[in-house]
Design an enzyme around this catalytic site. Structure first.
Site, PDB file in Angstrom:
ATOM      1  N   GLU A   1     -16.796 -10.767 -27.460  1.00  0.00           N
ATOM      2  CA  GLU A   1     -15.962 -10.930 -28.660  1.00  0.00           C
ATOM      3  C   GLU A   1     -14.486 -10.685 -28.376  1.00  0.00           C
ATOM      4  O   GLU A   1     -14.127  -9.771 -27.629  1.00  0.00           O
ATOM      5  CB  GLU A   1     -16.410  -9.940 -29.745  1.00  0.00           C
ATOM      6  CG  GLU A   1     -15.573 -10.021 -31.033  1.00  0.00           C
ATOM      7  CD  GLU A   1     -16.036  -9.048 -32.106  1.00  0.00           C
ATOM      8  OE1 GLU A   1     -16.565  -7.981 -31.761  1.00  0.00           O
ATOM      9  OE2 GLU A   1     -15.831  -9.363 -33.291  1.00  0.00           O
TER      10      GLU A   1
ATOM     11  N   ASP B   1     -10.748  -6.331 -33.015  1.00  0.00           N
ATOM     12  CA  ASP B   1     -12.203  -6.166 -32.914  1.00  0.00           C
ATOM     13  C   ASP B   1     -12.644  -6.888 -31.640  1.00  0.00           C
ATOM     14  O   ASP B   1     -12.376  -8.086 -31.490  1.00  0.00           O
ATOM     15  CB  ASP B   1     -12.812  -6.795 -34.176  1.00  0.00           C
ATOM     16  CG  ASP B   1     -14.334  -6.776 -34.223  1.00  0.00           C
ATOM     17  OD1 ASP B   1     -14.970  -6.262 -33.282  1.00  0.00           O
ATOM     18  OD2 ASP B   1     -14.882  -7.306 -35.217  1.00  0.00           O
TER      19      ASP B   1
ATOM     20  N   HIS C   1     -15.867 -13.877 -37.799  1.00  0.00           N
ATOM     21  CA  HIS C   1     -15.383 -13.638 -39.164  1.00  0.00           C
ATOM     22  C   HIS C   1     -13.869 -13.623 -39.226  1.00  0.00           C
ATOM     23  O   HIS C   1     -13.208 -13.181 -38.291  1.00  0.00           O
ATOM     24  CB  HIS C   1     -15.933 -12.309 -39.685  1.00  0.00           C
ATOM     25  CG  HIS C   1     -15.868 -11.183 -38.678  1.00  0.00           C
ATOM     26  ND1 HIS C   1     -14.872 -10.251 -38.669  1.00  0.00           N
ATOM     27  CD2 HIS C   1     -16.671 -10.862 -37.634  1.00  0.00           C
ATOM     28  CE1 HIS C   1     -15.064  -9.400 -37.670  1.00  0.00           C
ATOM     29  NE2 HIS C   1     -16.148  -9.746 -37.021  1.00  0.00           N
TER      30      HIS C   1
ATOM     31  N   GLU D   1     -17.356 -14.136 -31.982  1.00  0.00           N
ATOM     32  CA  GLU D   1     -18.326 -13.287 -31.281  1.00  0.00           C
ATOM     33  C   GLU D   1     -19.669 -13.975 -31.085  1.00  0.00           C
ATOM     34  O   GLU D   1     -20.595 -13.761 -31.843  1.00  0.00           O
ATOM     35  CB  GLU D   1     -18.492 -11.926 -31.973  1.00  0.00           C
ATOM     36  CG  GLU D   1     -18.746 -11.946 -33.457  1.00  0.00           C
ATOM     37  CD  GLU D   1     -18.952 -10.526 -33.997  1.00  0.00           C
ATOM     38  OE1 GLU D   1     -19.375  -9.629 -33.270  1.00  0.00           O
ATOM     39  OE2 GLU D   1     -18.659 -10.324 -35.192  1.00  0.00           O
TER      40      GLU D   1
ATOM     41  N   HIS E   1     -14.201  -8.518 -42.884  1.00  0.00           N
ATOM     42  CA  HIS E   1     -14.887  -9.799 -43.103  1.00  0.00           C
ATOM     43  C   HIS E   1     -14.261 -10.475 -44.315  1.00  0.00           C
ATOM     44  O   HIS E   1     -14.675 -10.258 -45.440  1.00  0.00           O
ATOM     45  CB  HIS E   1     -16.389  -9.578 -43.327  1.00  0.00           C
ATOM     46  CG  HIS E   1     -17.101  -9.160 -42.079  1.00  0.00           C
ATOM     47  ND1 HIS E   1     -17.832 -10.022 -41.306  1.00  0.00           N
ATOM     48  CD2 HIS E   1     -17.165  -7.972 -41.444  1.00  0.00           C
ATOM     49  CE1 HIS E   1     -18.322  -9.382 -40.259  1.00  0.00           C
ATOM     50  NE2 HIS E   1     -17.936  -8.129 -40.320  1.00  0.00           N
TER      51      HIS E   1
ATOM     52  N   ASP F   1     -19.172  -2.629 -28.983  1.00  0.00           N
ATOM     53  CA  ASP F   1     -18.285  -3.330 -29.918  1.00  0.00           C
ATOM     54  C   ASP F   1     -17.326  -2.298 -30.518  1.00  0.00           C
ATOM     55  O   ASP F   1     -17.759  -1.328 -31.146  1.00  0.00           O
ATOM     56  CB  ASP F   1     -19.142  -4.002 -31.004  1.00  0.00           C
ATOM     57  CG  ASP F   1     -18.390  -5.060 -31.789  1.00  0.00           C
ATOM     58  OD1 ASP F   1     -17.151  -4.937 -31.932  1.00  0.00           O
ATOM     59  OD2 ASP F   1     -19.036  -6.000 -32.278  1.00  0.00           O
TER      60      ASP F   1
HETATM   61 CO    CO Z   1     -16.864  -6.651 -33.190  1.00  0.00          CO
END
Ligand code: CO
Length: 296
Positions: A281, A96, A157, A190, A165, A85
């Site tokens: 993700e 992300d 998120h 994710e 977040h 990740d």
């Molecule tokens: Co991530």
């Protein structure tokens, strides 16, 4: 959002994607986990990005949240199921993304496919006016269709500038309601699939930390460390191994910041049924037609 800001977000997304794909090639039998994370993070810096959080490696029964410490001797082994990740930011705009690699075998190919297809289904559903809860329906349907469980307490998120977040939660199980997505929102989706209990938990230190509060502390060196953490990471998560360039005796001072409640660590999130775990993700921006996948 200005077109300049959107441009930064797109750049961060593309660099996060490139770093993830580069990292995937490094995950091999006998390679050092510390070496892999260092190389990925150097790649990001060399390409004019910054790290939105330490590169996460979650192996086998670990669902999420672990990065090597500066002293790590861990190496990948044959059969390891590795979630990688990676988070990149450019001027606070975060991309992300994550993928799963199985080293040297294909026992978990279907589980890897399950989380990836769940992500694709979620991206199909995401659009302005849609409840975040609807994404959970899509994720759970796909993962259960493969015969696995989604991990209920690992959610996607909302993302805002310098905020990984933002408060909006993107469920991985069927839920009613939730935030209504609107054009301009950026979210990380994710899904995680498992053959275990479908929940994660734990208390062990992941080597990933965040600044909880800035306050007066009596120790001069610890204060210096706190200020550096604030200036360098802007409230985003950071790794213990990143701090050694700040001070020689950083380990002691980090302990002081932990004890005084200035800094806290994220716990490693283990699958509670000791199941194996896969993850996929992307970061997406909601637009008037649906979504733009920033990390594609
Ligand atoms: Co991530």
């Amino acid at each position: 959002m200005s077109s300049e800001d959107i441009g930064k977000w797109r750049k961060a997304g593309k660099l996060a994607r490139d770093a993830l794909n580069y990292g995937k090639t490094l995950i091999q039998k006998n390679s050092s986990m510390l070496d892999v994370t260092n190389k990925i993070e150097k790649f990001v810096i060399d390409n004019n990005g910054e790290l939105a959080f330490p590169t996460n490696l979650a192996v086998n029964n670990v669902g999420a949240h672990w990065t090597p410490s500066s002293k790590s001797k861990d190496v990948f082994e044959n059969g390891d199921l590795v979630k990688l990740d990676v988070g990149v930011h450019i001027d606070g705009y975060i991309g992300d993304n994550a993928l799963t690699v199985e080293i040297g075998s294909s026992k978990y190919s279907k589980m890897i496919e399950a989380s990836r297809e769940a992500l694709n289904a979620a991206i199909e559903v995401a659009a302005p006016g849609v409840n975040a809860g609807m994404i959970g329906y899509a994720v759970q349907d796909v993962i259960e269709g493969y015969g696995y469980r989604p991990i209920a307490n690992l959610t996607g998120h909302g993302i805002k500038r310098y905020n990984l977040h933002s408060g909006v939660s993107i469920p991985s199980i069927r839920e009613r309601g939730g935030a209504v997505l609107k054009s301009g929102d950026v979210i990380a989706i994710e899904p995680f699939a498992t053959d275990g209990a479908g929940r994660v938990g734990g208390k062990r230190n992941s080597n990933i930390y965040h600044l909880r509060q800035v306050r007066k502390i009596r120790d001069e060196k610890a204060t210096e460390l706190m200020t550096e953490i604030q200036n360098r990471y802007h409230g985003l998560p950071f790794a213990e191994r990143w701090l050694h360039s700040i001070q020689d005796d950083v380990t002691k001072n980090l302990q002081k910041l932990l004890r005084s409640g200035v800094v806290s660590y994220y716990p490693i999130l283990d699958e509670l049924g000791k199941g194996m775990v896969t993850q996929a993700e992307h970061t997406v921006m909601i637009n008037k037609d649906g979504v733009e996948v920033l990390t594609a």
